[in-house]
Design a protein around this motif. Sequence first.
Motif, PDB file in Angstrom:
ATOM      1  N   LEU A 131      21.255  71.535 -83.576  1.00  0.00           N
ATOM      2  CA  LEU A 131      21.015  70.522 -82.555  1.00  0.00           C
ATOM      3  C   LEU A 131      21.811  69.249 -82.835  1.00  0.00           C
ATOM      4  CD1 LEU A 131      19.368  69.750 -80.031  1.00  0.00           C
ATOM      5  CD2 LEU A 131      17.623  68.875 -81.588  1.00  0.00           C
ATOM      6  N   SER A 132      21.846  68.818 -84.082  1.00  0.00           N
ATOM      7  CA  SER A 132      22.599  67.607 -84.416  1.00  0.00           C
ATOM      8  C   SER A 132      24.097  67.827 -84.208  1.00  0.00           C
ATOM      9  CB  SER A 132      22.309  67.155 -85.838  1.00  0.00           C
ATOM     10  OG  SER A 132      22.721  68.146 -86.760  1.00  0.00           O
ATOM     11  N   PHE A 133      24.593  69.014 -84.527  1.00  0.00           N
ATOM     12  CA  PHE A 133      25.994  69.318 -84.269  1.00  0.00           C
ATOM     13  C   PHE A 133      26.293  69.259 -82.780  1.00  0.00           C
ATOM     14  CE2 PHE A 133      29.312  72.396 -83.225  1.00  0.00           C
ATOM     15  CZ  PHE A 133      30.362  71.873 -83.948  1.00  0.00           C
ATOM     16  N   ALA A 134      25.414  69.818 -81.973  1.00  0.00           N
ATOM     17  CA  ALA A 134      25.623  69.823 -80.519  1.00  0.00           C
ATOM     18  C   ALA A 134      25.619  68.401 -79.963  1.00  0.00           C
ATOM     19  CB  ALA A 134      24.555  70.667 -79.842  1.00  0.00           C
ATOM     20  N   VAL A 135      24.696  67.568 -80.439  1.00  0.00           N
ATOM     21  CA  VAL A 135      24.630  66.183 -79.957  1.00  0.00           C
ATOM     22  C   VAL A 135      25.895  65.424 -80.336  1.00  0.00           C
ATOM     23  CG1 VAL A 135      23.423  63.995 -80.299  1.00  0.00           C
ATOM     24  CG2 VAL A 135      22.119  66.075 -79.875  1.00  0.00           C
ATOM     25  N   LEU A 136      26.347  65.572 -81.578  1.00  0.00           N
ATOM     26  CA  LEU A 136      27.566  64.883 -81.995  1.00  0.00           C
ATOM     27  C   LEU A 136      28.784  65.397 -81.240  1.00  0.00           C
ATOM     28  CD1 LEU A 136      27.001  64.610 -85.838  1.00  0.00           C
ATOM     29  CD2 LEU A 136      26.944  62.774 -84.158  1.00  0.00           C
ATOM     30  N   LEU A 137      28.828  66.683 -80.960  1.00  0.00           N
ATOM     31  CA  LEU A 137      29.934  67.240 -80.199  1.00  0.00           C
ATOM     32  C   LEU A 137      29.971  66.676 -78.787  1.00  0.00           C
ATOM     33  CD1 LEU A 137      32.262  69.273 -80.277  1.00  0.00           C
ATOM     34  CD2 LEU A 137      30.661  70.973 -79.393  1.00  0.00           C
ATOM     35  N   VAL A 138      28.808  66.524 -78.167  1.00  0.00           N
ATOM     36  CA  VAL A 138      28.748  65.947 -76.826  1.00  0.00           C
ATOM     37  C   VAL A 138      29.178  64.483 -76.860  1.00  0.00           C
ATOM     38  CG1 VAL A 138      27.143  65.242 -74.999  1.00  0.00           C
ATOM     39  CG2 VAL A 138      27.045  67.555 -75.924  1.00  0.00           C
ATOM     40  N   LEU A 139      28.767  63.747 -77.887  1.00  0.00           N
ATOM     41  CA  LEU A 139      29.155  62.339 -77.982  1.00  0.00           C
ATOM     42  C   LEU A 139      30.654  62.174 -78.167  1.00  0.00           C
ATOM     43  CD1 LEU A 139      26.303  60.861 -80.196  1.00  0.00           C
ATOM     44  CD2 LEU A 139      26.726  60.438 -77.775  1.00  0.00           C
ATOM     45  N   VAL A 140      31.258  63.041 -78.941  1.00  0.00           N
ATOM     46  CA  VAL A 140      32.689  62.937 -79.194  1.00  0.00           C
ATOM     47  C   VAL A 140      33.485  63.448 -77.999  1.00  0.00           C
ATOM     48  CG1 VAL A 140      34.565  63.854 -80.619  1.00  0.00           C
ATOM     49  CG2 VAL A 140      32.476  63.033 -81.682  1.00  0.00           C
ATOM     50  N   ALA A 141      33.066  64.539 -77.401  1.00  0.00           N
ATOM     51  CA  ALA A 141      33.830  65.173 -76.327  1.00  0.00           C
ATOM     52  C   ALA A 141      33.736  64.411 -75.012  1.00  0.00           C
ATOM     53  CB  ALA A 141      33.358  66.605 -76.132  1.00  0.00           C
ATOM     54  N   GLY A 142      32.591  63.790 -74.724  1.00  0.00           N
ATOM     55  CA  GLY A 142      32.423  63.108 -73.452  1.00  0.00           C
ATOM     56  C   GLY A 142      32.377  61.613 -73.614  1.00  0.00           C
ATOM     57  N   PRO A 143      33.511  60.929 -73.435  1.00  0.00           N
ATOM     58  CA  PRO A 143      33.507  59.479 -73.629  1.00  0.00           C
ATOM     59  C   PRO A 143      32.716  58.729 -72.570  1.00  0.00           C
ATOM     60  CG  PRO A 143      35.608  60.172 -72.746  1.00  0.00           C
ATOM     61  CD  PRO A 143      34.813  61.422 -73.039  1.00  0.00           C
ATOM     62  N   GLY A 144      32.443  59.352 -71.438  1.00  0.00           N
ATOM     63  CA  GLY A 144      31.643  58.698 -70.411  1.00  0.00           C
ATOM     64  C   GLY A 144      32.322  57.474 -69.843  1.00  0.00           C
ATOM     65  N   GLN A 145      31.619  56.377 -69.775  1.00  0.00           N
ATOM     66  CA  GLN A 145      32.136  55.141 -69.191  1.00  0.00           C
ATOM     67  C   GLN A 145      32.530  54.117 -70.257  1.00  0.00           C
ATOM     68  OE1 GLN A 145      32.660  54.766 -65.937  1.00  0.00           O
ATOM     69  NE2 GLN A 145      31.955  56.858 -65.642  1.00  0.00           N
ATOM     70  N   ALA A 146      32.783  54.558 -71.469  1.00  0.00           N
ATOM     71  CA  ALA A 146      33.122  53.625 -72.537  1.00  0.00           C
ATOM     72  C   ALA A 146      34.544  53.109 -72.360  1.00  0.00           C
ATOM     73  CB  ALA A 146      32.987  54.301 -73.889  1.00  0.00           C
TER      74      ALA A 146
END
Length: 71
Positions: free
Chosen positions: A31-46
Amino acid sequence: MSAPAHSPARAARRTSTGKRLPWWSVVLPALSFAVLLVLVAGPGQAHASPATQDGPGIAYLVGRLLDVLPL
């Protein structure tokens, strides 16, 4: 007396000491790997803020720190 045979699926869930792993020892790292992968892969509106943006900035922060700290 013969030792009981273990199926390969059941033996795969055991550690080298023969104890079974709890469910969360597999789920939490995944789960932590998946969350970090989503944070890195999807920059969103940053977006980087421009240097000339109106606001207090570093000078204000340093001034507030000097006011709070007993020097």
